[in-house]
Design an enzyme around this catalytic site. Sequence first.
Site, PDB file in Angstrom:
ATOM      1  N   LEU A  37       0.865  -1.349  -0.074  1.00  0.00           N
ATOM      2  CA  LEU A  37       0.130  -0.084   0.132  1.00  0.00           C
ATOM      3  C   LEU A  37       0.854   1.224   0.123  1.00  0.00           C
ATOM      4  O   LEU A  37       0.288   2.265   0.243  1.00  0.00           O
ATOM      5  CB  LEU A  37      -1.110  -0.318   1.033  1.00  0.00           C
ATOM      6  CG  LEU A  37      -2.076  -1.240   1.278  1.00  0.00           C
ATOM      7  CD1 LEU A  37      -2.900  -1.154   2.367  1.00  0.00           C
ATOM      8  CD2 LEU A  37      -2.894  -1.303   0.024  1.00  0.00           C
ATOM      9  N   GLY A  40      -0.456   1.893  -3.619  1.00  0.00           N
ATOM     10  CA  GLY A  40      -1.665   1.246  -3.875  1.00  0.00           C
ATOM     11  C   GLY A  40      -2.766   1.583  -2.682  1.00  0.00           C
ATOM     12  O   GLY A  40      -2.301   2.220  -1.745  1.00  0.00           O
ATOM     13  N   ALA A  80       3.993  -5.311  -8.757  1.00  0.00           N
ATOM     14  CA  ALA A  80       4.258  -4.566  -7.605  1.00  0.00           C
ATOM     15  C   ALA A  80       5.668  -3.782  -8.417  1.00  0.00           C
ATOM     16  O   ALA A  80       6.551  -4.503  -8.812  1.00  0.00           O
ATOM     17  CB  ALA A  80       4.453  -5.157  -6.506  1.00  0.00           C
ATOM     18  N   TYR A 146      14.702   3.293 -13.190  1.00  0.00           N
ATOM     19  CA  TYR A 146      13.275   2.626 -13.251  1.00  0.00           C
ATOM     20  C   TYR A 146      13.374   1.844 -14.515  1.00  0.00           C
ATOM     21  O   TYR A 146      13.073   0.345 -14.352  1.00  0.00           O
ATOM     22  CB  TYR A 146      11.960   3.577 -13.338  1.00  0.00           C
ATOM     23  CG  TYR A 146      10.946   2.979 -13.561  1.00  0.00           C
ATOM     24  CD1 TYR A 146      10.107   2.225 -12.998  1.00  0.00           C
ATOM     25  CD2 TYR A 146      10.239   3.050 -14.920  1.00  0.00           C
ATOM     26  CE1 TYR A 146       8.823   1.641 -13.089  1.00  0.00           C
ATOM     27  CE2 TYR A 146       9.043   2.464 -15.477  1.00  0.00           C
ATOM     28  CZ  TYR A 146       8.406   1.756 -14.461  1.00  0.00           C
ATOM     29  OH  TYR A 146       7.140   1.101 -14.790  1.00  0.00           O
ATOM     30  N   ILE A 205       0.861  21.743 -17.293  1.00  0.00           N
ATOM     31  CA  ILE A 205       2.365  22.200 -17.356  1.00  0.00           C
ATOM     32  C   ILE A 205       3.217  20.680 -17.903  1.00  0.00           C
ATOM     33  O   ILE A 205       2.854  20.011 -17.612  1.00  0.00           O
ATOM     34  CB  ILE A 205       2.931  22.183 -15.836  1.00  0.00           C
ATOM     35  CG1 ILE A 205       2.324  23.458 -15.141  1.00  0.00           C
ATOM     36  CG2 ILE A 205       4.543  22.409 -15.902  1.00  0.00           C
ATOM     37  CD1 ILE A 205       2.543  23.554 -13.601  1.00  0.00           C
ATOM     38  N   ILE A 206       3.894  21.365 -18.992  1.00  0.00           N
ATOM     39  CA  ILE A 206       4.584  20.410 -19.877  1.00  0.00           C
ATOM     40  C   ILE A 206       6.291  20.654 -19.607  1.00  0.00           C
ATOM     41  O   ILE A 206       6.595  21.639 -19.596  1.00  0.00           O
ATOM     42  CB  ILE A 206       4.225  20.350 -21.345  1.00  0.00           C
ATOM     43  CG1 ILE A 206       2.754  20.306 -21.501  1.00  0.00           C
ATOM     44  CG2 ILE A 206       5.259  19.699 -22.196  1.00  0.00           C
ATOM     45  CD1 ILE A 206       2.374  20.750 -23.180  1.00  0.00           C
ATOM     46  N   PHE A 207       6.799  19.323 -19.307  1.00  0.00           N
ATOM     47  CA  PHE A 207       8.115  19.576 -18.951  1.00  0.00           C
ATOM     48  C   PHE A 207       8.861  19.266 -20.279  1.00  0.00           C
ATOM     49  O   PHE A 207       8.636  18.133 -21.167  1.00  0.00           O
ATOM     50  CB  PHE A 207       8.611  18.456 -17.737  1.00  0.00           C
ATOM     51  CG  PHE A 207       7.754  18.933 -16.494  1.00  0.00           C
ATOM     52  CD1 PHE A 207       8.220  20.057 -15.925  1.00  0.00           C
ATOM     53  CD2 PHE A 207       6.943  18.174 -16.022  1.00  0.00           C
ATOM     54  CE1 PHE A 207       7.709  20.391 -14.730  1.00  0.00           C
ATOM     55  CE2 PHE A 207       6.244  18.600 -14.883  1.00  0.00           C
ATOM     56  CZ  PHE A 207       6.662  19.638 -14.255  1.00  0.00           C
ATOM     57  N   ARG A 214       4.109   9.647 -26.670  1.00  0.00           N
ATOM     58  CA  ARG A 214       3.652   8.610 -26.176  1.00  0.00           C
ATOM     59  C   ARG A 214       2.767   7.762 -26.739  1.00  0.00           C
ATOM     60  O   ARG A 214       1.851   8.339 -27.433  1.00  0.00           O
ATOM     61  CB  ARG A 214       3.154   8.697 -24.641  1.00  0.00           C
ATOM     62  CG  ARG A 214       4.420   9.341 -23.664  1.00  0.00           C
ATOM     63  CD  ARG A 214       5.340   8.298 -23.256  1.00  0.00           C
ATOM     64  NE  ARG A 214       6.115   8.974 -22.190  1.00  0.00           N
ATOM     65  CZ  ARG A 214       7.421   9.749 -22.622  1.00  0.00           C
ATOM     66  NH1 ARG A 214       7.742  10.024 -23.835  1.00  0.00           N
ATOM     67  NH2 ARG A 214       8.239   9.888 -21.637  1.00  0.00           N
ATOM     68  N   ARG A 274      12.265  17.038 -17.872  1.00  0.00           N
ATOM     69  CA  ARG A 274      12.439  16.148 -16.579  1.00  0.00           C
ATOM     70  C   ARG A 274      13.827  15.269 -16.991  1.00  0.00           C
ATOM     71  O   ARG A 274      13.884  14.772 -17.980  1.00  0.00           O
ATOM     72  CB  ARG A 274      11.216  15.264 -16.585  1.00  0.00           C
ATOM     73  CG  ARG A 274      11.177  14.303 -15.206  1.00  0.00           C
ATOM     74  CD  ARG A 274      10.174  13.465 -15.333  1.00  0.00           C
ATOM     75  NE  ARG A 274      10.674  12.219 -15.695  1.00  0.00           N
ATOM     76  CZ  ARG A 274       9.484  11.184 -16.606  1.00  0.00           C
ATOM     77  NH1 ARG A 274       8.545  11.771 -16.731  1.00  0.00           N
ATOM     78  NH2 ARG A 274      10.053  10.510 -17.130  1.00  0.00           N
TER      79      ARG A 274
HETATM   80  N1  LIG Z   1       0.858   3.024 -15.521  1.00  0.00           N
HETATM   81  C1  LIG Z   1       1.441   2.853 -16.609  1.00  0.00           C
HETATM   82  O1  LIG Z   1       1.455   3.758 -17.334  1.00  0.00           O
HETATM   83  C2  LIG Z   1       2.409   1.523 -16.964  1.00  0.00           C
HETATM   84  C3  LIG Z   1       3.035   1.698 -18.099  1.00  0.00           C
HETATM   85  C4  LIG Z   1       4.021   0.568 -18.207  1.00  0.00           C
HETATM   86  C5  LIG Z   1       4.130  -0.369 -17.152  1.00  0.00           C
HETATM   87  N2  LIG Z   1       3.475  -0.261 -16.104  1.00  0.00           N
HETATM   88  C6  LIG Z   1       3.857  -1.503 -15.155  1.00  0.00           C
HETATM   89  O2  LIG Z   1       2.680  -1.815 -14.498  1.00  0.00           O
HETATM   90  C7  LIG Z   1       2.657  -2.178 -13.228  1.00  0.00           C
HETATM   91  C8  LIG Z   1       1.546  -1.565 -12.494  1.00  0.00           C
HETATM   92  O3  LIG Z   1       1.872  -0.218 -12.522  1.00  0.00           O
HETATM   93  P1  LIG Z   1       0.772   0.788 -11.746  1.00  0.00           P
HETATM   94  O4  LIG Z   1       0.731   2.125 -12.808  1.00  0.00           O
HETATM   95  O5  LIG Z   1      -0.455   0.186 -11.630  1.00  0.00           O
HETATM   96  O6  LIG Z   1       1.489   1.387 -10.424  1.00  0.00           O
HETATM   97  P2  LIG Z   1       0.762   1.541  -9.128  1.00  0.00           P
HETATM   98  O7  LIG Z   1       1.937   2.254  -8.277  1.00  0.00           O
HETATM   99  O8  LIG Z   1      -0.479   1.816  -9.074  1.00  0.00           O
HETATM  100  O9  LIG Z   1       0.884  -0.157  -8.664  1.00  0.00           O
HETATM  101  C9  LIG Z   1       1.980  -0.654  -8.270  1.00  0.00           C
HETATM  102  C10 LIG Z   1       1.778  -1.153  -6.834  1.00  0.00           C
HETATM  103  O10 LIG Z   1       2.720  -1.877  -5.980  1.00  0.00           O
HETATM  104  C11 LIG Z   1       2.725  -1.812  -4.716  1.00  0.00           C
HETATM  105  N3  LIG Z   1       4.189  -1.865  -4.094  1.00  0.00           N
HETATM  106  C12 LIG Z   1       5.062  -1.034  -4.513  1.00  0.00           C
HETATM  107  N4  LIG Z   1       6.282  -1.503  -3.666  1.00  0.00           N
HETATM  108  C13 LIG Z   1       5.871  -2.754  -3.306  1.00  0.00           C
HETATM  109  C14 LIG Z   1       6.678  -3.693  -2.227  1.00  0.00           C
HETATM  110  N5  LIG Z   1       7.895  -3.569  -1.932  1.00  0.00           N
HETATM  111  N6  LIG Z   1       5.704  -4.677  -1.763  1.00  0.00           N
HETATM  112  C15 LIG Z   1       4.447  -4.642  -2.167  1.00  0.00           C
HETATM  113  N7  LIG Z   1       3.750  -3.921  -2.945  1.00  0.00           N
HETATM  114  C16 LIG Z   1       4.583  -2.933  -3.669  1.00  0.00           C
HETATM  115  C17 LIG Z   1       2.167  -0.451  -4.583  1.00  0.00           C
HETATM  116  O11 LIG Z   1       1.616  -0.200  -3.545  1.00  0.00           O
HETATM  117  C18 LIG Z   1       1.185  -0.228  -5.909  1.00  0.00           C
HETATM  118  O12 LIG Z   1      -0.005  -0.541  -5.402  1.00  0.00           O
HETATM  119  C19 LIG Z   1       4.206  -2.068 -12.990  1.00  0.00           C
HETATM  120  O13 LIG Z   1       4.996  -3.032 -12.764  1.00  0.00           O
HETATM  121  C20 LIG Z   1       4.572  -1.031 -14.012  1.00  0.00           C
HETATM  122  O14 LIG Z   1       5.930  -1.110 -14.250  1.00  0.00           O
HETATM  123  C21 LIG Z   1       2.661   0.708 -15.821  1.00  0.00           C
END
Ligand SMILES: NC(=O)c1ccc[n+]([C@@H]2O[C@H](COP(=O)([O-])OP(=O)(O)OC[C@H]3O[C@@H](n4cnc5c(N)ncnc54)[C@H](O)[C@@H]3O)[C@@H](O)[C@H]2O)c1
Length: 337
Positions: A37, A40, A80, A146, A205-207, A214, A274
């Site tokens: 969390l 999340g 996660a 990342y 705001i655009i960086f 995208r 950024r």
């Molecule tokens: N959102 C996007 O545009 C996007 C794009 C490409 C890839 N992704 C991938 O999709 C996946 C989900 O991304 P999201 O956008 O839902 O992000 P999010 O941050 O909403 O979800 C990630 C979740 O992981 C949990 N978390 C983080 N560290 C943790 C830990 N140590 N132990 C347990 N839980 C942990 C967080 O609390 C969070 O709920 C990720 O792997 C991300 O790399 C997302």
Amino acid sequence: MQNSRVLITGGAGFIGSELVRQLVAKGIKQVIVVDNLVNGRRENLQDLPVDQVKLVVADIRDVEQMTNLMLDVDIVFHLACLGVRHSIHSPHENHEVNATATLNLLSAAKATGVNRFVYVSSSEVYGTAKWVPMKEEHPTFPMTVYGASKLAGECYTRAFYETYGYPTVVVRPFNSYGPRCHHEGDSGEVIPKFLLRCMAGKPMIIFGDGTQTRDFTYVSDTARAIMMAGFADSAVGQTINLGSGFEIAINDLAQEIASIVGQADVEIIHEAPRPGDVLRLYAETTKARQLLGFKPEITLREGLMKLKDWYLTSEEYPETLLKHEIVRNWDLSEIKL
Ligand SMILES: NC(=O)c1ccc[n+]([C@@H]2O[C@H](COP(=O)([O-])OP(=O)(O)OC[C@H]3O[C@@H](n4cnc5c(N)ncnc54)[C@H](O)[C@@H]3O)[C@@H](O)[C@H]2O)c1
């Protein structure tokens, strides 16, 4: 699917909670959500049936607990992670969660007899496009810790398939948006930030110069494709892009959002870029269509309108939600090395 027990790491997050929702709608036997969390929210799962969905608040770095949770699980969906802006100020923790924990989860899944491991990677592993559209064979050249740590995670996942014949799948979502996406803190993303700002009559705001592009996918499409990767046999051992195949520049995205919100004269401000920002991402989507039968259903304009409507039904006004926004959501002054 009705007889499957799945474990979803990060299942209380933005994409993970949508994946849980879709699995429940398909009648999945049980979903175990593991989430600490940090980003999340419990509320993301609150309307789901407790007999089918169990939330375990735990850290994926806890190897013993994760191993115990995987007993009797058929599929692990590993989502996660800590995000791109977090990686700028905390590169080591970002690596621990995104890369090291992935290797440990793979070992635990294999040892406990989990039948399939789906690793949710990211288009950020590519870095700026060298040519478009980007096929899965496009070189990987991450520009942030990342992107690098997500690439390490996917390399470990692929290695488990190649070395041990362990059934893994790597999916690479491009940018996703939709209900429960993040506008707040260092998780804040461009679409929710632009949309809420525009709805609140504040400047977008655009960086950078805004020519960076995208490929955005609505979250129900992204989650559906991830779910398919868990069940399609043709996906095993594969690395698959999940994108819309539609490229848009951030300047044009701002204009599109202004038109959808009906604020054609909203102010758009450009600030310094950024650090590590990827300049161009545009997915080639043939492999997902061929291996998963996946085709996105929601266009960008439709998705933006849906998200706007979702914010309009929210209990909080855009102005209130924006109190949790960090405008420059990275911090170079306090890098934790
Ligand atoms: N959102 C996007 O545009 C996007 C794009 C490409 C890839 N992704 C991938 O999709 C996946 C989900 O991304 P999201 O956008 O839902 O992000 P999010 O941050 O909403 O979800 C990630 C979740 O992981 C949990 N978390 C983080 N560290 C943790 C830990 N140590 N132990 C347990 N839980 C942990 C967080 O609390 C969070 O709920 C990720 O792997 C991300 O790399 C997302």
